[in-house]
Motif scaffolding. Structure first.
Motif, PDB file in Angstrom:
ATOM      1  N   GLY A 231     106.688  93.635  44.660  1.00  0.00           N
ATOM      2  CA  GLY A 231     107.958  94.064  45.236  1.00  0.00           C
ATOM      3  C   GLY A 231     107.768  94.896  46.495  1.00  0.00           C
ATOM      4  N   TYR A 232     106.669  95.655  46.566  1.00  0.00           N
ATOM      5  CA  TYR A 232     106.383  96.424  47.778  1.00  0.00           C
ATOM      6  C   TYR A 232     106.204  95.498  48.973  1.00  0.00           C
ATOM      7  N   VAL A 233     105.509  94.408  48.740  1.00  0.00           N
ATOM      8  CA  VAL A 233     105.252  93.439  49.815  1.00  0.00           C
ATOM      9  C   VAL A 233     106.566  92.810  50.261  1.00  0.00           C
TER      10      VAL A 233
ATOM     11  N   LYS B 107     115.579  95.343  60.578  1.00  0.00           N
ATOM     12  CA  LYS B 107     114.863  95.449  61.869  1.00  0.00           C
ATOM     13  C   LYS B 107     113.943  96.671  61.919  1.00  0.00           C
ATOM     14  N   GLU B 108     113.389  97.038  60.746  1.00  0.00           N
ATOM     15  CA  GLU B 108     112.447  98.154  60.704  1.00  0.00           C
ATOM     16  C   GLU B 108     111.121  97.706  61.324  1.00  0.00           C
ATOM     17  N   SER B 109     110.485  98.616  62.047  1.00  0.00           N
ATOM     18  CA  SER B 109     109.166  98.293  62.586  1.00  0.00           C
ATOM     19  C   SER B 109     108.137  98.437  61.470  1.00  0.00           C
ATOM     20  N   ILE B 110     107.204  97.525  61.457  1.00  0.00           N
ATOM     21  CA  ILE B 110     106.172  97.515  60.421  1.00  0.00           C
ATOM     22  C   ILE B 110     104.813  97.681  61.111  1.00  0.00           C
ATOM     23  N   PRO B 111     104.200  98.849  60.988  1.00  0.00           N
ATOM     24  CA  PRO B 111     102.894  99.062  61.623  1.00  0.00           C
ATOM     25  C   PRO B 111     101.818  98.172  60.980  1.00  0.00           C
ATOM     26  N   LYS B 112     100.777  97.909  61.739  1.00  0.00           N
ATOM     27  CA  LYS B 112      99.688  97.056  61.246  1.00  0.00           C
ATOM     28  C   LYS B 112      99.066  97.591  59.962  1.00  0.00           C
ATOM     29  N   VAL B 113      98.950  98.898  59.849  1.00  0.00           N
ATOM     30  CA  VAL B 113      98.334  99.481  58.656  1.00  0.00           C
ATOM     31  C   VAL B 113      99.164  99.168  57.409  1.00  0.00           C
TER      32      VAL B 113
ATOM     33  N   ILE C 269      98.346  95.598  56.475  1.00  0.00           N
ATOM     34  CA  ILE C 269      97.042  95.564  55.805  1.00  0.00           C
ATOM     35  C   ILE C 269      97.197  96.042  54.360  1.00  0.00           C
ATOM     36  N   GLY C 270      97.951  97.101  54.153  1.00  0.00           N
ATOM     37  CA  GLY C 270      98.202  97.593  52.807  1.00  0.00           C
ATOM     38  C   GLY C 270      98.879  96.540  51.934  1.00  0.00           C
TER      39      GLY C 270
ATOM     40  N   ILE D  39      96.091  90.988  47.159  1.00  0.00           N
ATOM     41  CA  ILE D  39      94.770  90.726  46.582  1.00  0.00           C
ATOM     42  C   ILE D  39      94.674  91.365  45.192  1.00  0.00           C
ATOM     43  N   GLY D  40      95.159  92.587  45.066  1.00  0.00           N
ATOM     44  CA  GLY D  40      95.136  93.271  43.779  1.00  0.00           C
ATOM     45  C   GLY D  40      95.960  92.549  42.730  1.00  0.00           C
ATOM     46  N   VAL D  41      97.139  92.081  43.099  1.00  0.00           N
ATOM     47  CA  VAL D  41      97.993  91.351  42.156  1.00  0.00           C
ATOM     48  C   VAL D  41      97.280  90.062  41.723  1.00  0.00           C
TER      49      VAL D  41
END
Length: 122
Positions: free
Chosen positions: A83-85, A96-102, A105-106, A112-114
């Motif tokens: 759900g976070y993803v 229209k929120e900006s999504i930083p690269k970090v 990556i998170g 991957i964890g899921v």
């Protein structure tokens, strides 16, 4: 496989509930203080988007109970982190929120964890 589809559906509906909450609170406005909270929260609980989000949360709770009857908790609960993803994706698309690269990556690390948690389960 049906259980994982049900889990994904549950996650998707939970994110939809959050989207409705956010849209409703955008309409109500920012809560700036404890004093401000009572009036704003009263407005929030009268907002149709907030009420729809609450209804969806109630429905997803029922789905969650079905999931828990069929899937190990040690597998099912970590799946909710997908759900976070989805919330990052929909925040970008709808608000229209900006999504930083970090953050991207998170989100990939979460995926991957899921995947790793789901390994060996059917």
């Amino acid at each position: 496989m049906k259980d994982f589809i049900l889990l994904f559906f549950n996650v998707l509906l939970t994110v939809l509930g959050q989207i409705l909450f956010k849209h409703g609170m955008n309409m109500v406005g920012r809560v700036n203080s404890i004093r401000d909270a009572l009036g704003k929260l009263t407005q929030a609980f009268l907002n149709p988007y907030i009420l729809s989000g609450i209804a969806i949360y109630g429905f997803t709770t029922l789905i969650w109970l079905i999931i828990l009857s069929r899937v190990k908790l040690s597998v099912a609960y970590p799946m909710l982190s997908f759900g976070y993803v989805l919330s990052i994706l929909f925040s970008w698309l709808l608000f229209k929120e900006s999504i930083p690269k970090v953050r991207i990556i998170g989100a990939l690390i979460i995926c991957i964890g899921v995947y790793l948690v789901a390994q060996g389960e059917s």
